[in-house]
Structures are given as structure tokens and as C-alpha cells.
Design an enzyme around this catalytic site. Structure first.
Site, PDB file in Angstrom:
ATOM      1  N   ASP A   1     -19.706 -42.949  67.881  1.00 40.88           N
ATOM      2  CA  ASP A   1     -19.766 -43.422  66.936  1.00 40.88           C
ATOM      3  C   ASP A   1     -18.700 -42.940  65.598  1.00 40.88           C
ATOM      4  O   ASP A   1     -18.499 -43.467  64.676  1.00 40.88           O
ATOM      5  CB  ASP A   1     -20.962 -43.413  66.055  1.00 40.88           C
ATOM      6  CG  ASP A   1     -22.124 -44.242  66.999  1.00 40.88           C
ATOM      7  OD1 ASP A   1     -21.588 -45.152  67.609  1.00 40.88           O
ATOM      8  OD2 ASP A   1     -23.265 -44.052  66.885  1.00 40.88           O
TER       9      ASP A   1
ATOM     10  N   ASP B   1     -30.480 -43.243  77.053  1.00 42.33           N
ATOM     11  CA  ASP B   1     -30.410 -43.572  75.566  1.00 42.33           C
ATOM     12  C   ASP B   1     -31.759 -44.540  75.555  1.00 42.33           C
ATOM     13  O   ASP B   1     -31.779 -45.459  76.522  1.00 42.33           O
ATOM     14  CB  ASP B   1     -29.177 -44.619  75.409  1.00 42.33           C
ATOM     15  CG  ASP B   1     -28.554 -44.212  74.014  1.00 42.33           C
ATOM     16  OD1 ASP B   1     -29.229 -44.294  72.975  1.00 42.33           O
ATOM     17  OD2 ASP B   1     -27.321 -43.751  74.114  1.00 42.33           O
TER      18      ASP B   1
HETATM   19  C1  GLC Z   1     -26.801 -45.891  67.039  1.00 41.43           C
HETATM   20  C2  GLC Z   1     -25.681 -45.854  68.142  1.00 41.43           C
HETATM   21  C3  GLC Z   1     -24.610 -46.933  67.630  1.00 41.43           C
HETATM   22  C4  GLC Z   1     -25.385 -48.117  67.689  1.00 41.43           C
HETATM   23  C5  GLC Z   1     -26.383 -48.226  66.651  1.00 41.43           C
HETATM   24  C6  GLC Z   1     -27.135 -49.536  66.856  1.00 41.43           C
HETATM   25  O1  GLC Z   1     -26.344 -45.503  65.780  1.00 41.43           O
HETATM   26  O2  GLC Z   1     -25.390 -44.441  68.362  1.00 41.43           O
HETATM   27  O3  GLC Z   1     -23.459 -46.855  68.737  1.00 41.43           O
HETATM   28  O4  GLC Z   1     -24.189 -49.209  67.362  1.00 41.43           O
HETATM   29  O5  GLC Z   1     -27.404 -47.094  66.785  1.00 41.43           O
HETATM   30  O6  GLC Z   1     -28.018 -49.352  68.215  1.00 41.43           O
END
Ligand code: GLC
Length: 532
Positions: A329, A99
Site C-alpha cells: 500500500d 490475510d
Molecule cells: C488494507 C489493505 C489494502 C486494501 C484495504 C481494503 O488497507 O492493505 O490493500 O485495499 O485494506 O481491504
């Protein structure tokens, strides 16, 4: 069919590290835990794991608030643990995708601490600082994704800073070339260690409107209980700006420095018409922008059929499709569509054209877990309680076996384990040919073995009611996929003269069955038919 890359042929499995496997007994998953479970992923048959963030973080957003992009949080282990995990994954033929969080840092990141120190700080312009509006309020009407204004007042320096997400996640200023250079070096840092690609978090937000114009109201929004006020505005100025494509092209350029095999996947929630722009001109964008339609659409055959066709039509020439059924999410598929439909969903995900991404636990049928108020962790739920925004339910510990805490931890798990874990777990499902896990494994095996399924063409088939049907073909083979997304028996009148054999069904008794013209599907049933 032309030559393809591993990320086209392969299947991605998302590991949420806090919840996958806890090796040290502190109740939170870790890198050593993931390493201990690599053989499971190999057995399942996936090709790559994408690991959600494990970098040093105050954990306001459970790792998506990064205070050092090039380190490992002690909660998850050490850099040596990461290197060992990567080496052992590679030794098993598994790729590793990380990520990458470019839009914001943690407020505790040394860059932000410095930026906040004074208006004259050399890093002031690394973040987005603005004077108040003439009335003293925030500079514009933008709203934060997690509730409230996107602007946070800083008393000491008398300006607001911008945060699209939590106030603990200030946005970087990617219009500053020093920021861009520092953040591109983060990609190099991990590629140098040998990672195979990046999933780029919230990438459409990286560039904001230069003039910081107000977002216009969303005419379709109706205020009321259960509504997220974030949707009250159309986010046309706070993200998805034309210049973002230049930034992505430069990220892609960094990957290209390491050869053609490293993948860049963008996280973009947007209308499909906007989404496809993220492939970039002349292949300078994402290898693929995540396509979340199976997560955002209602579980309805006609809606999904229309969406698949539309997506296929809109893909630019040469663009590679992809499908996602769940992530950290969004509520789990077994909850959104129901346990029976989780089998149909598996067949859909693994037979559509394009790279599938699986979310940990979906392969055994994990569902959302109700979280008692005193155990709520997710800041989104804390900011907007009770309207279903909370993401804890889909982040509960992986269910490995029927021992205490489902074999996830010897300590107290950070989120409760699902109550049905003695039934729904890897150990139990592994040896049961009727289990969802066995179905996943067989679908993965079939997809891998048949070029028509992992690389072939897609052709929609006219169907009615709850039936969704399409043909995948390539290298002289044709497969009809017919799925019943409803609970009642339905039939599909295939083209006159159609005949074939069921090679895989959600109901193992049907395997090997001959098919002539009509395919009858009981509620929640799906078949893959090899056509004569
Ligand atoms: C993305 C991630 C989520 C996070 C957000 C802020 O949408 O998947 O989990 O809270 O970004 O980084």
C-alpha cells in the site's frame, strides 16, 4: 530475556501473490509460483511468509474484495495448490500467515447479494444499510478511503449501504452476532488447514459508531492539489471505536483454541498513542498491531530516533514491538529514501527491537515503477488520479533474473517490470557480496545468531545530525548500531571508553574494523559494532 515465540524471534516476509512468481504463464503470480520459490525464502533466512489475499474475488481491489473467504481464486490456483504450498513451507521450517479481511466483502459475495435483495432479507442486517438523511443525501459525512462518500445509494431498496473502501467492498455489520460467528468460523477454517497466523486487514474499521455521528473536520487539513480529501475529516466515528477491542479479543480467542503459537497481527494505521491500545487489555488483543512509523515518517534520523523512543515508552508491559519498512500500500523504501539509504534501512529494520516485516523485492532494492496511464490498475489511482495515491508502482513483478520479464512470467505481466531488472535481480545479487541482497542475508543471519539482536533490550544513544544510534544487549553481549541517514560523512561520539569491533557494515570493507570512542560514518553507511 524470557521464553519467546517464533513470531517474536522470527522475520516475516510479505508475498503479494499477483507479483511474486507466475507458474502458469498468464501474467499474474500464483500459489504454485510461490511454492516454486520457497527455497529462495529459506535461503534468505526469513521465518514466515504472509501471503496477501488469493481468495475468490472480482479483483476490484485485487483480492481485498473477497467473494468467498474459504476458497482459492482460479487465477491463483486451487485448494490443492494451497495445501501443497503450506505443506512444503512447513517442511522447510517456514510459517504461513494469511490475510484475513473481516471489515468488508466483495459486493459479489453471496451474503451481500442476498442482503441487497430486499429490506426483508434475512441477511439485510449483515451489512450496514441506512435511510437517507432528511435532505435525501447520504446518512452522514463519512468519506471512503478510496475517494467519494462512504455511502452508496441502492435504488431498488431505497437505502444507502456503507463501504469504507470501494463501493464494490460493502462493510459487514459486526454488531450482528451471526456475522461475527460466520467470520470467526473463517479463521477456524484456515487454522484447521494448518496456517500459523493471520494478518487482520483494516481491523480498526470493523466497528463503527452506533449513532453514525458525523466525523469532525480535521483542523490540520489544507485542501488543494495533491491532497487526499479523505484526510479532511478526523475519522473518530467511522473506526477505532472502543468496542472494536472486544471483537479483536474474540478473534484472539479463536487463535487461542489452537494453542499459543498462532499469531494475530492487526493492520492499523493510527497515531502510536492509539495503536498501542490494540495489544488489548491483559493480552486479549493483537499479538502485535503493525507499526507503520518507518513507512509513514520522513526519512530523517531525528524524527525516527524520537519515534523509536516514544514507541518503546508507550508499549504496554509485556507487549512485543514490531517494525515494517514497506508493503503493498505504500511507496517502496528505495524510492522514499533512495537507493543508497536502502542499505541503511535494511540495517535499521533488522536491528531494531521487535519483529521485522520485509516486503518482497525490497531485499534486492526494487524501487517504485512508473506506470503509464493506460496500464494503471489500482482503483485508488483511478479514482484520484495524479496525486500519488496509486499503489501499482510498489506492486510490480519480482525480479528474479535477467531473462525476459525478469523470470517472473512467460506471459505478459499484469504490471510492467522495472527497466533496471537486468541489474537488480535475485540471480545477479545472490553471488555478489556487495549487493543489497547479500547485506540482507548477512543481517538476517546475524540477527538470528545473536539473542541480543532478536530478543535483547534496546537503549537509545544520543546522536546528532543524520546519525541514528542505539545499543541492543542481552545474554552478556552488547551491540552498538550506528547509522548515517544522510549523504555527508558524520561521526558519533560514543561514550568514553567505548571500544569494539565492526561485525557487519553496509560497506563490507569495514567488517572487522576496530572502534575506539568515535564512529565515523560516510554518507549512507551503517555499522553494527560488538562492544568489548
Ligand atoms: C488494507 C489493505 C489494502 C486494501 C484495504 C481494503 O488497507 O492493505 O490493500 O485495499 O485494506 O481491504
Amino acid at each position: 530475556m524470557t521464553e519467546s515465540f517464533w513470531w517474536q524471534r522470527g522475520i516475516v516476509y510479505q508475498v503479494y501473490p499477483r507479483s511474486f512468481m507466475d507458474a502458469d504463464g498468464d501474467g499474474v503470480g500464483d500459489l504454485a509460483g510461490i511454492r516454486a520459490r520457497l527455497d529462495y525464502l529459506r535461503w534468505l533466512g526469513v521465518d514466515a511468509l504472509w501471503i496477501s489475499p488469493f481468495y475468490p474475488s472480482p479483483m476490484a481491489d485485487f483480492g481485498y474484495d473477497v467473494s468467498d473467504h474459504c476458497g482459492v481464486d482460479p487465477l491463483f490456483g486451487t485448494m490443492a495448490d494451497f495445501d501443497a504450498l503450506l505443506a512444503e513451507a512447513h517442511a522447510r521450517g517456514l510459517r504461513v500467515i494469511l490475510d484475513y479481511i473481516p471489515n468488508h466483502t466483495a459486493a459479489a459475495h453471496p451474503w451481500f447479494v442476498e442482503s441487497r435483495r430486499s429490506r426483508d432479507s434475512p441477511k439485510r442486517d449483515w451489512y450496514i444499510w441506512r435511510d437517507p438523511a432528511p435532505d435525501g443525501g447520504p446518512p452522514n459525512n463519512w468519506r471512503s478511503a478510496f475517494g467519494g462518500s462512504t455511502w452508496e445509494w441502492d435504488e431498488a431498496t431505497g437505502q444507502y449501504y456503507l463501504h469504507i473502501f470501494l463501493r464494490e467492498q460493502p462493510d459487514l455489520n459486526w454488531r450482528n452476532p451471526q456475522v461475527e460467528a460466520a467470520m470467526l468460523d473463517v479463521i477456524r477454517f484456515w487454522l484447521d488447514r494448518g496456517v500459523d497466523g493471520i494478518r487482520v486487514d483494516a481491523v480498526q474499521n470493523v466497528i463503527k459508531d452506533e449513532l453514525f455521528r458525523d466525523n469532525p473536520p480535521n483542523p490540520e487539513y489544507v485542501a488543494g492539489p495533491g491532497r487526499d480529501p479523505f484526510d479532511s475529516l478526523l475519522r473518530v466515528y467511522s473506526g477505532d471505536r472502543p468496542e472494536v477491542h472486544d471483537v479483536i479479543a474474540r478473534m484472539r480467542g479463536v487463535l487461542a483454541e489452537y494453542g499459543p503459537d498462532r499469531v494475530l497481527i492487526g493492520e492499523i494505521y493510527n497515531r502510536v498513542e492509539r495503536l498501542v491500545a490494540y495489544y488489548g487489555e491483559g493480552g486479549r488483543g493483537c499479538h502485535f498491531p503493525y507499526n507503520f512509523q518507518l513507512v509513514t515518517l520522513p526519512w530523517d534520523a531525528r524524527a525516527i530516533d524520537a519515534a523509536v523512543r516514544r514507541y518503546e515508552e508507550l508499549l504496554p508491559p509485556g507487549a512485543w514491538p514490531n517494525w515494517v519498512l514497506g508493503n503493498h500500500d505504500r511507496h517502496r523504501i528505495a524510492t522514499r529514501a533512495g537507493a543508497a539509504q536502502a542499505r541503511v534501512a535494511a540495517m535499521l529494520l533488522l536491528t531494531l527491537r521487535g519483529t521485522p516485516t520485509l516486503y518482497y523485492g525490497d531485499e534486492i532494492g526494487m524501487h517504485d515503477v512508473e506506470i503509464p496511464p493506460e496500464r494503471v490498475q489500482d482503483p485508488w489511482e483511478k479514482n484520484l488520479p495524479g496525486i500519488g495515491m496509486g499503489r501499482d508502482p510498489e506492486r510490480t513483478p519480482m525480479q528474479w533474473d535477467d531473462s525476459p520479464n525478469a523470470g517472473f512470467t512467460t506471459g505478459t505481466p499484469w504490471l510492467p517490470v522495472a527497466e533496471d531488472f537486468t541489474e537488480v535481480n535475485v540471480q545477479r545479487e545472490r553471488d555478489d557480496p556487495r549487493s543489497l541482497l547479500s547485506l540482507y542475508r548477512r543481517l538476517i543471519e546475524l540477527r538470528r545468531a545473536e539473542p541480543a539482536l532478536h530478543a535483547g533490550a534496546y537503549e537509545p544513544v544520543e546522536a546528532k545530525g543524520d546519525v541514528l544510534a542505539y545499543v541492543r544487549s542481552g545474554e552478556g553481549r552488547r551491540f552498538l548500531v550506528a547509522l548515517n541517514l544522510g549523504a555527508e560523512t558524520q561521526s558519533l561520539e560514543a561514550r568514553r571508553g567505548t571500544s569494539g569491533t565492526v561485525v557487519l557494515s553496509t560497506n563490507p570493507e569495514r567488517d572487522g574494523e576496530g572502534v575506539e570512542w568515535t564512529v565515523v560514518l560516510r554518507g549512507g553507511e551503517g555499522v553494527v559494532v560488538r562492544m568489548d
